[in-house]
Design a protein around this motif. Structure first.
Motif, PDB file in Angstrom:
ATOM      1  N   HIS A 224      -6.306  -4.955  11.159  1.00 27.66           N
ATOM      2  CA  HIS A 224      -5.659  -6.135  10.592  1.00 27.66           C
ATOM      3  C   HIS A 224      -6.675  -7.113  10.005  1.00 27.66           C
ATOM      4  O   HIS A 224      -7.896  -6.972  10.156  1.00 27.66           O
ATOM      5  CB  HIS A 224      -4.825  -6.842  11.663  1.00 27.66           C
TER       6      HIS A 224
ATOM      7  N   TRP B 226       2.950  -4.762   3.913  1.00 25.59           N
ATOM      8  CA  TRP B 226       4.047  -5.508   4.548  1.00 25.59           C
ATOM      9  C   TRP B 226       5.101  -5.913   3.518  1.00 25.59           C
ATOM     10  O   TRP B 226       6.293  -5.801   3.777  1.00 25.59           O
ATOM     11  CB  TRP B 226       3.492  -6.748   5.241  1.00 25.59           C
TER      12      TRP B 226
ATOM     13  N   ASP C 285      -5.973  -4.713  18.125  1.00 23.68           N
ATOM     14  CA  ASP C 285      -6.183  -6.155  18.018  1.00 23.68           C
ATOM     15  C   ASP C 285      -7.686  -6.392  18.161  1.00 23.68           C
ATOM     16  O   ASP C 285      -8.257  -6.156  19.236  1.00 23.68           O
ATOM     17  CB  ASP C 285      -5.455  -6.910  19.137  1.00 23.68           C
TER      18      ASP C 285
ATOM     19  N   ALA D 277      -3.350   1.191  15.983  1.00 23.74           N
ATOM     20  CA  ALA D 277      -3.586  -0.171  15.485  1.00 23.74           C
ATOM     21  C   ALA D 277      -4.188  -1.002  16.605  1.00 23.74           C
ATOM     22  O   ALA D 277      -3.662  -1.022  17.725  1.00 23.74           O
ATOM     23  CB  ALA D 277      -2.285  -0.799  14.997  1.00 23.74           C
TER      24      ALA D 277
ATOM     25  N   ARG E 232      -2.381  -6.449  15.360  1.00 22.32           N
ATOM     26  CA  ARG E 232      -1.820  -5.144  15.050  1.00 22.32           C
ATOM     27  C   ARG E 232      -0.334  -5.223  14.719  1.00 22.32           C
ATOM     28  O   ARG E 232       0.223  -4.295  14.118  1.00 22.32           O
ATOM     29  CB  ARG E 232      -2.069  -4.183  16.215  1.00 22.32           C
TER      30      ARG E 232
ATOM     31  N   VAL F 184       1.102  -6.744  12.454  1.00 22.20           N
ATOM     32  CA  VAL F 184       1.384  -6.766  11.017  1.00 22.20           C
ATOM     33  C   VAL F 184       1.699  -5.379  10.486  1.00 22.20           C
ATOM     34  O   VAL F 184       2.234  -5.243   9.375  1.00 22.20           O
ATOM     35  CB  VAL F 184       0.226  -7.389  10.212  1.00 22.20           C
ATOM     36  N   PHE F 185       1.405  -4.331  11.262  1.00 24.66           N
ATOM     37  CA  PHE F 185       1.661  -2.956  10.821  1.00 24.66           C
ATOM     38  C   PHE F 185       2.987  -2.418  11.344  1.00 24.66           C
ATOM     39  O   PHE F 185       3.196  -1.200  11.389  1.00 24.66           O
ATOM     40  CB  PHE F 185       0.503  -2.054  11.240  1.00 24.66           C
TER      41      PHE F 185
ATOM     42  N   TRP G 162      -7.437  -3.925   6.233  1.00 24.16           N
ATOM     43  CA  TRP G 162      -6.854  -4.994   5.434  1.00 24.16           C
ATOM     44  C   TRP G 162      -7.682  -6.272   5.572  1.00 24.16           C
ATOM     45  O   TRP G 162      -7.969  -6.706   6.690  1.00 24.16           O
ATOM     46  CB  TRP G 162      -5.414  -5.257   5.888  1.00 24.16           C
TER      47      TRP G 162
END
Length: 291
Positions: A31, A253, A58, A56, A37, A39-40, A101
């Motif tokens: 992220h 997103w 953090d 994913a 994580r 956001v996925f 990202w």
């Protein structure tokens, strides 16, 4: 999609991650600054989760992970890269793909530059740039909004503005994640990039021997699309950036209907990579381009 949520103890602190498991080729999703994580969600809740092993994390200082024990060391481009490699080692990931990202993309480029385990890299919102402040100005639009990426202390108004810029939506999602983030992440990481720490990111991407894809939204408020189009990406997954219409800084997103199939095709290309297979593919692509 049912997935596991676990914690890994690292030298940088406890790191929380989500993992779909299974036998699919693994891809680590990283992220951006001040998010997590979560956001996925639109990738985990899609067909991608049935075809590939989605992991994913953090990053330290974000989401459900601990704040760094040594912020000045961990919250740098090299510190985050080291932490990610430690996580991959703990998960016994010998071969993997990475989607990075924004801040996560810059950390991923540095990780790629120092690791042989990464077999494919997709970037979004993270223009590979030469070292230092001048490189940053070439790759990003200078603006008051860009200053938020380095601001240590956020109030609710700052959090709302930053989330809105990143996701192109009002009211913006994930504002609580922005407020939870250790503010030192923003200031320390920005200083790390400005000082030119780590690899020359443009050179690392342009000379990489693995498939690389760069995805961008036409409405990204931070990244200069013209800079991306000037990158030299011969023989990679795509010779030019994959631009998604109507998306901003977070196409995964905002437009998962377009982004997810692109990621799926990219992972298919990476999964065949046993070095010789990918190099044969590159030779075919190059021959077609010349012919």
């Amino acid at each position: 999609m049912v997935f596991n949520i676990r914690t890994i103890m690292t030298r940088h602190g406890a790191v929380r991650y989500s993992d779909t498991g299974g036998s699919g080729f693994p891809v680590v999703l990283i992220h951006g600054s001040s998010f997590s994580r979560r956001v996925f969600e639109r990738q985990f809740d899609s067909g991608l989760a049935g075809r590939w092993r989605l992991i994913a994390v953090d990053l330290p200082g974000h989401g459900d992970s601990e704040d760094a024990r040594d912020p000045r060391s961990t919250y740098t481009v090299t510190g985050f890269a080291a932490c990610l490699d430690e996580i991959a080692e703990a998960l016994d990931l010998k071969r993997l793909a990475v989607f990075g990202w924004s801040l996560g993309g810059h950390a991923a480029i540095e990780w790629m530059s120092r690791s042989t385990r990464i077999r494919g890299l997709m970037l979004c919102g993270a223009p590979p740039m030469p070292r230092g402040l001048i490189g940053m100005f070439r790759a990003f639009h200078p603006s008051r909004d860009l200053l938020l990426t380095s601001k240590q202390t956020f109030g609710e108004r700052d959090a709302a503005r930053f989330a809105s810029l990143c996701f192109g939506s009002e009211p913006a999602p994930y504002q609580e994640l922005v407020l939870r983030t250790d503010g030192l992440v923003r200031s320390v990481f920005a200083q790390s990039l400005a000082r030119g720490e780590g690899a020359d990111q443009r050179q690392a991407v342009e000379t990489a021997s693995i498939p690389i894809a760069i995805v961008a939204g036409t409405e990204d408020p931070f990244v200069r699309l013209g800079y991306l189009s000037g990158l030299h990406l011969p023989g990679h997954f795509s010779d030019e950036p994959i631009v998604i219409e109507g998306a901003g800084h977070a196409p995964f997103w905002e437009r998962p209907d377009v982004f997810n199939p692109v990621l799926d095709r990219f992972l298919e290309a990476v999964a065949i990579d046993t070095t010789s297979a990918w190099q044969a593919h590159v030779r075919r692509v190059t021959a077609r381009a010349r012919g």
